[in-house]
Design an enzyme around this catalytic site. Structure first.
Site, short mmCIF file in Angstrom:
data_model
loop_
_atom_site.label_atom_id
_atom_site.label_comp_id
_atom_site.label_asym_id
_atom_site.label_seq_id
_atom_site.Cartn_x
_atom_site.Cartn_y
_atom_site.Cartn_z
N ASN A 26 -82.80 -46.14 4.00
CA ASN A 26 -82.90 -44.99 4.88
C ASN A 26 -83.49 -45.51 6.19
O ASN A 26 -84.67 -45.88 6.25
CB ASN A 26 -83.80 -43.92 4.26
CG ASN A 26 -84.07 -42.75 5.20
OD1 ASN A 26 -83.55 -42.69 6.31
ND2 ASN A 26 -84.89 -41.81 4.76
N TYR B 287 -78.31 -34.22 19.13
CA TYR B 287 -77.44 -35.40 19.14
C TYR B 287 -77.38 -36.02 20.53
O TYR B 287 -77.49 -37.24 20.68
CB TYR B 287 -76.05 -35.00 18.66
CG TYR B 287 -75.09 -36.13 18.44
CD1 TYR B 287 -75.14 -36.91 17.28
CD2 TYR B 287 -74.10 -36.42 19.37
CE1 TYR B 287 -74.24 -37.94 17.06
CE2 TYR B 287 -73.19 -37.45 19.16
CZ TYR B 287 -73.27 -38.21 18.01
OH TYR B 287 -72.37 -39.24 17.80
N ALA C 26 -79.54 -35.78 22.99
CA ALA C 26 -80.83 -36.38 23.33
C ALA C 26 -80.98 -37.74 22.66
O ALA C 26 -81.42 -38.72 23.29
CB ALA C 26 -81.97 -35.45 22.92
#
Length: 252
Positions: free
Chosen positions: A62, A162, A164
């Site tokens: 992750n 998204y 940003a």
């Protein structure tokens, strides 16, 4: 950089653009560190890399988790013998208007949807870029980091989170190019336009037609065209700090 036998890490390489990049660079002789959250998808990518004549190792990670990222990049170096390139490709979408008023009711983009995209698409890029730079400095061999931005970095309706994040990763590539040049590490970004992937394949035909009509090239890009740009930026040692738009002439 000659890609033959170089170790290139790609996040989000289990499918889509990441898989295309992995296979394309494998065809040039690169060995690929496949990073993703799905072991099944990574195994499929690994099989395609091997069919292309190269080798790969898979790493469940992750990218928004600092400890996992640190452990993953240490594992890449120990298992594969080094690290020469990184493509920060992993990303998610949680689209929605910041606020929307309808029939007297006002809805808002949730903080959870904002934070999820920032965590993966911005913080994840920072963490992976940082750890890759550490390993490249330790080896003394230098390398290249490529962040996958988007033409949405200019600001796309319904994508506050998204847009940003994608503006941020483009800026980070420029910053890293300046900071890391002393270690022979280059950094660039690619800003794709509308690309034919699994995600766009699920769109309604009329929506696809409308989207394509607005592109000067009158077609969506192919994943291989983004992969070709990744390889070019890896191979050309005098390109650094640039954001390359690959969008068929479209500007948001």
């Amino acid at each position: 950089m000659n890609l033959q036998d170089k170790v290139i890490a790609i996040t989000g390489a289990g499918q889509g653009l990441g898989r295309s990049m992995a296979v394309y660079m494998a065809q040039k002789g690169a060995r690929i560190a496949v990073i993703d959250l799905s072991q099944e998808h990574m195994d499929e990518t690994k099989a395609q890399i091997e069919a292309a004549g190269s080798s790969a190792s898979t790493f469940l990670c992750n990218v928004a988790n600092e400890q996992q990222v640190e452990e993953t990049f240490s594992a890449i170096v120990s298992q594969m013998g080094g690290l020469h390139g990184l493509v920060n490709n992993a990303g998610i979408l949680r689209d929605g208007l910041m606020v929307k008023a309808k029939d007297g009711e006002i809805s808002k983009m949730s903080l959870a949807n904002w934070q999820a995209v920032i965590d993966v698409n911005l913080t994840g890029v920072f963490l992976c870029g940082r750890e890759a730079a550490v390993k490249m400095i330790e080896s003394g061999e230098g390398g290249c980091i490529i962040n996958i931005s988007s033409i949405s970095r200019a600001g796309n309706m319904g994508q506050s989170n998204y847009s940003a994040a994608k503006a941020g990763v483009a800026s980070m590539a420029t910053v890293w190019a300046k900071e890391l040049a002393r270690y022979n590490i280059r950094a660039n970004a690619i800003a794709p336009g509308f690309i034919a992937t699994e995600m766009t394949a699920g769109m309604k035909p009329e929506a696809l037609d409308k989207m394509t009509a607005g592109i000067p090239a009158k077609r969506m890009g192919q994943p291989e065209e983004i992969a070709h740009t990744v390889a070019y930026l890896m191979e050309n040692d005098y390109v650094s700090g640039r954001v390359v738009e690959v969008d068929g002439g479209l500007r948001l």
